[in-house]
Write a protein that holds these residues in place. Structure first.
Motif, PDB file in Angstrom:
ATOM      1  N   GLU A  89       0.836  -1.205   0.000  1.00 39.86           N
ATOM      2  CA  GLU A  89       0.000   0.000   0.000  1.00 39.86           C
ATOM      3  C   GLU A  89       0.872   1.256   0.000  1.00 39.86           C
ATOM      4  O   GLU A  89       0.597   2.209  -0.735  1.00 39.86           O
ATOM      5  CB  GLU A  89      -0.920   0.009   1.224  1.00 39.86           C
ATOM      6  N   LEU A  90       1.917   1.253   0.805  1.00 42.20           N
ATOM      7  CA  LEU A  90       2.829   2.390   0.864  1.00 42.20           C
ATOM      8  C   LEU A  90       3.543   2.579  -0.467  1.00 42.20           C
ATOM      9  O   LEU A  90       3.669   3.705  -0.960  1.00 42.20           O
ATOM     10  CB  LEU A  90       3.839   2.184   2.000  1.00 42.20           C
ATOM     11  N   LEU A  91       3.981   1.496  -1.057  1.00 38.55           N
ATOM     12  CA  LEU A  91       4.644   1.568  -2.357  1.00 38.55           C
ATOM     13  C   LEU A  91       3.692   2.099  -3.433  1.00 38.55           C
ATOM     14  O   LEU A  91       4.098   2.893  -4.286  1.00 38.55           O
ATOM     15  CB  LEU A  91       5.202   0.198  -2.762  1.00 38.55           C
ATOM     16  N   ALA A  92       2.442   1.687  -3.377  1.00 37.14           N
ATOM     17  CA  ALA A  92       1.452   2.178  -4.349  1.00 37.14           C
ATOM     18  C   ALA A  92       1.270   3.694  -4.209  1.00 37.14           C
ATOM     19  O   ALA A  92       1.144   4.402  -5.214  1.00 37.14           O
ATOM     20  CB  ALA A  92       0.123   1.454  -4.163  1.00 37.14           C
ATOM     21  N   ILE A  93       1.280   4.190  -2.985  1.00 35.88           N
ATOM     22  CA  ILE A  93       1.124   5.628  -2.755  1.00 35.88           C
ATOM     23  C   ILE A  93       2.220   6.405  -3.475  1.00 35.88           C
ATOM     24  O   ILE A  93       1.963   7.429  -4.104  1.00 35.88           O
ATOM     25  CB  ILE A  93       1.127   5.946  -1.244  1.00 35.88           C
ATOM     26  N   VAL A  94       3.465   5.910  -3.393  1.00 37.54           N
ATOM     27  CA  VAL A  94       4.592   6.641  -3.995  1.00 37.54           C
ATOM     28  C   VAL A  94       4.873   6.215  -5.436  1.00 37.54           C
ATOM     29  O   VAL A  94       5.865   6.631  -6.029  1.00 37.54           O
ATOM     30  CB  VAL A  94       5.879   6.533  -3.137  1.00 37.54           C
ATOM     31  N   GLY A  95       3.991   5.389  -6.011  1.00 37.76           N
ATOM     32  CA  GLY A  95       4.100   5.043  -7.418  1.00 37.76           C
ATOM     33  C   GLY A  95       5.097   3.942  -7.739  1.00 37.76           C
ATOM     34  O   GLY A  95       5.594   3.867  -8.863  1.00 37.76           O
ATOM     35  N   GLN A  96       5.365   3.090  -6.776  1.00 41.51           N
ATOM     36  CA  GLN A  96       6.269   1.965  -7.011  1.00 41.51           C
ATOM     37  C   GLN A  96       5.477   0.673  -7.174  1.00 41.51           C
ATOM     38  O   GLN A  96       4.361   0.542  -6.656  1.00 41.51           O
ATOM     39  CB  GLN A  96       7.247   1.820  -5.831  1.00 41.51           C
ATOM     40  N   GLU A  97       6.057  -0.269  -7.863  1.00 46.32           N
ATOM     41  CA  GLU A  97       5.425  -1.576  -8.055  1.00 46.32           C
ATOM     42  C   GLU A  97       5.314  -2.314  -6.719  1.00 46.32           C
ATOM     43  O   GLU A  97       6.160  -2.137  -5.834  1.00 46.32           O
ATOM     44  CB  GLU A  97       6.238  -2.428  -9.038  1.00 46.32           C
ATOM     45  N   ALA A  98       4.292  -3.135  -6.583  1.00 47.32           N
ATOM     46  CA  ALA A  98       4.033  -3.853  -5.332  1.00 47.32           C
ATOM     47  C   ALA A  98       5.186  -4.770  -4.929  1.00 47.32           C
ATOM     48  O   ALA A  98       5.413  -5.002  -3.742  1.00 47.32           O
ATOM     49  CB  ALA A  98       2.749  -4.672  -5.461  1.00 47.32           C
ATOM     50  N   ASP A  99       5.939  -5.265  -5.911  1.00 46.02           N
ATOM     51  CA  ASP A  99       7.036  -6.188  -5.587  1.00 46.02           C
ATOM     52  C   ASP A  99       8.379  -5.476  -5.397  1.00 46.02           C
ATOM     53  O   ASP A  99       9.395  -6.127  -5.155  1.00 46.02           O
ATOM     54  CB  ASP A  99       7.153  -7.277  -6.647  1.00 46.02           C
ATOM     55  N   TYR A 100       8.402  -4.136  -5.471  1.00 46.25           N
ATOM     56  CA  TYR A 100       9.643  -3.406  -5.261  1.00 46.25           C
ATOM     57  C   TYR A 100      10.124  -3.643  -3.835  1.00 46.25           C
ATOM     58  O   TYR A 100       9.357  -3.554  -2.886  1.00 46.25           O
ATOM     59  CB  TYR A 100       9.428  -1.903  -5.488  1.00 46.25           C
ATOM     60  N   ARG A 101      11.394  -3.948  -3.694  1.00 46.73           N
ATOM     61  CA  ARG A 101      12.000  -4.091  -2.375  1.00 46.73           C
ATOM     62  C   ARG A 101      13.421  -3.565  -2.429  1.00 46.73           C
ATOM     63  O   ARG A 101      14.083  -3.612  -3.457  1.00 46.73           O
ATOM     64  CB  ARG A 101      12.034  -5.551  -1.899  1.00 46.73           C
ATOM     65  N   ASN A 102      13.880  -3.065  -1.305  1.00 52.76           N
ATOM     66  CA  ASN A 102      15.273  -2.716  -1.107  1.00 52.76           C
ATOM     67  C   ASN A 102      15.688  -3.374   0.211  1.00 52.76           C
ATOM     68  O   ASN A 102      14.873  -4.058   0.851  1.00 52.76           O
ATOM     69  CB  ASN A 102      15.472  -1.195  -1.098  1.00 52.76           C
ATOM     70  N   ALA A 103      16.915  -3.152   0.632  1.00 53.01           N
ATOM     71  CA  ALA A 103      17.398  -3.824   1.840  1.00 53.01           C
ATOM     72  C   ALA A 103      16.560  -3.472   3.068  1.00 53.01           C
ATOM     73  O   ALA A 103      16.212  -4.351   3.868  1.00 53.01           O
ATOM     74  CB  ALA A 103      18.866  -3.479   2.074  1.00 53.01           C
ATOM     75  N   SER A 104      16.197  -2.213   3.215  1.00 51.66           N
ATOM     76  CA  SER A 104      15.447  -1.793   4.408  1.00 51.66           C
ATOM     77  C   SER A 104      14.031  -2.368   4.424  1.00 51.66           C
ATOM     78  O   SER A 104      13.563  -2.859   5.458  1.00 51.66           O
ATOM     79  CB  SER A 104      15.390  -0.267   4.478  1.00 51.66           C
ATOM     80  N   LEU A 105      13.339  -2.282   3.296  1.00 57.45           N
ATOM     81  CA  LEU A 105      11.989  -2.846   3.230  1.00 57.45           C
ATOM     82  C   LEU A 105      12.018  -4.349   3.471  1.00 57.45           C
ATOM     83  O   LEU A 105      11.130  -4.898   4.136  1.00 57.45           O
ATOM     84  CB  LEU A 105      11.346  -2.546   1.875  1.00 57.45           C
ATOM     85  N   THR A 106      13.024  -5.012   2.951  1.00 54.39           N
ATOM     86  CA  THR A 106      13.149  -6.457   3.148  1.00 54.39           C
ATOM     87  C   THR A 106      13.347  -6.796   4.621  1.00 54.39           C
ATOM     88  O   THR A 106      12.731  -7.745   5.135  1.00 54.39           O
ATOM     89  CB  THR A 106      14.311  -7.017   2.294  1.00 54.39           C
ATOM     90  N   LEU A 107      14.170  -6.031   5.313  1.00 53.68           N
ATOM     91  CA  LEU A 107      14.368  -6.260   6.748  1.00 53.68           C
ATOM     92  C   LEU A 107      13.055  -6.108   7.514  1.00 53.68           C
ATOM     93  O   LEU A 107      12.727  -6.934   8.375  1.00 53.68           O
ATOM     94  CB  LEU A 107      15.402  -5.287   7.315  1.00 53.68           C
ATOM     95  N   LEU A 108      12.316  -5.049   7.206  1.00 56.35           N
ATOM     96  CA  LEU A 108      11.038  -4.834   7.880  1.00 56.35           C
ATOM     97  C   LEU A 108      10.045  -5.945   7.578  1.00 56.35           C
ATOM     98  O   LEU A 108       9.330  -6.416   8.471  1.00 56.35           O
ATOM     99  CB  LEU A 108      10.453  -3.478   7.466  1.00 56.35           C
ATOM    100  N   GLU A 109      10.005  -6.346   6.311  1.00 57.06           N
ATOM    101  CA  GLU A 109       9.063  -7.396   5.906  1.00 57.06           C
ATOM    102  C   GLU A 109       9.435  -8.745   6.522  1.00 57.06           C
ATOM    103  O   GLU A 109       8.582  -9.438   7.077  1.00 57.06           O
ATOM    104  CB  GLU A 109       9.034  -7.499   4.375  1.00 57.06           C
TER     105      GLU A 109
END
Length: 194
Positions: free
Chosen positions: A10-30
């Motif tokens: 949902e957060l990624l959709a707000i900023v216009g990123q694809e739902a499967d976009y991940r970086n190191a920080s998002l991956t740690l949180l997830e």
């Protein structure tokens, strides 16, 4: 799908990123199923509103911070937000210019402040700051962007100087507070959305 993954999407959709976009920080949180993701989303969506700033001002302030923080995803997002709220191309350019100019000032004046030597206050700075003299967004709002960038960059001398200028121009402390609140939220979001 976990609640954390759904909130990230949902957060990624707000900023216009694809739902499967991940970086190191998002991956740690997830991977850690972090409850913080919900707070992050709620904090981030609150950057677009203020009882003391217009939606256009919120977007321009956030844009200036995203540029200051060198965050492409958030810069693109807040540029679109600003334009959607009737900011002109000149307003958008000034928000970016403010970030750059204040980065210069924050380093320079922090140095003067940290050393505490009178000699350094007597040597001419030899830097141009024409952008500050007659900003297209208006003096008061330019000062609000300036205090927000200065707060992020940790320049006590600049924060105090800009606060004094803003108050002298008749702005409320609530406007100042909201500008810095927006800066803190954009900075926070930029640690995991980049």
């Amino acid at each position: 799908m976990s609640a954390v993954t759904e909130t990230i999407q949902e957060l990624l959709a707000i900023v216009g990123q694809e739902a499967d976009y991940r970086n190191a920080s998002l991956t740690l949180l997830e991977n850690g199923n972090s409850r913080y993701v919900r707070d992050l989303k709620l904090n981030f969506t609150s950057t677009l509103t203020s009882a003391h700033l217009s939606e256009k001002e919120c977007a321009l302030l956030a844009l200036s911070i995203a540029v200051n923080n060198n965050n492409t995803i958030l810069t693109n997002f807040f540029e679109k937000q600003a334009l959607a709220k009737e900011a002109s191309a000149e307003d958008v350019a000034e928000a970016a210019g403010c970030a750059s100019l204040l980065a210069l000032n924050n380093v320079f004046y922090r140095f003067r402040h940290f050393t505490g030597k009178e000699k350094y206050t007597q040597i001419p700075a030899r830097v141009r700051m024409q952008l500050m003299s007659s900003p297209v967004t208006g003096k008061e709002f330019f000062e609000l962007m300036s205090i927000a960038v200065s707060a992020v960059n940790g320049c006590e001398m600049c924060v105090n100087a800009h606060e004094n200028s803003i108050l002298a121009l008749g702005a409320s402390e609530e406007r100042i507070f909201d500008a810095v609140r927006i800066a803190s939220i954009v900075t926070s979001a930029g640690k995991v959305i980049y």
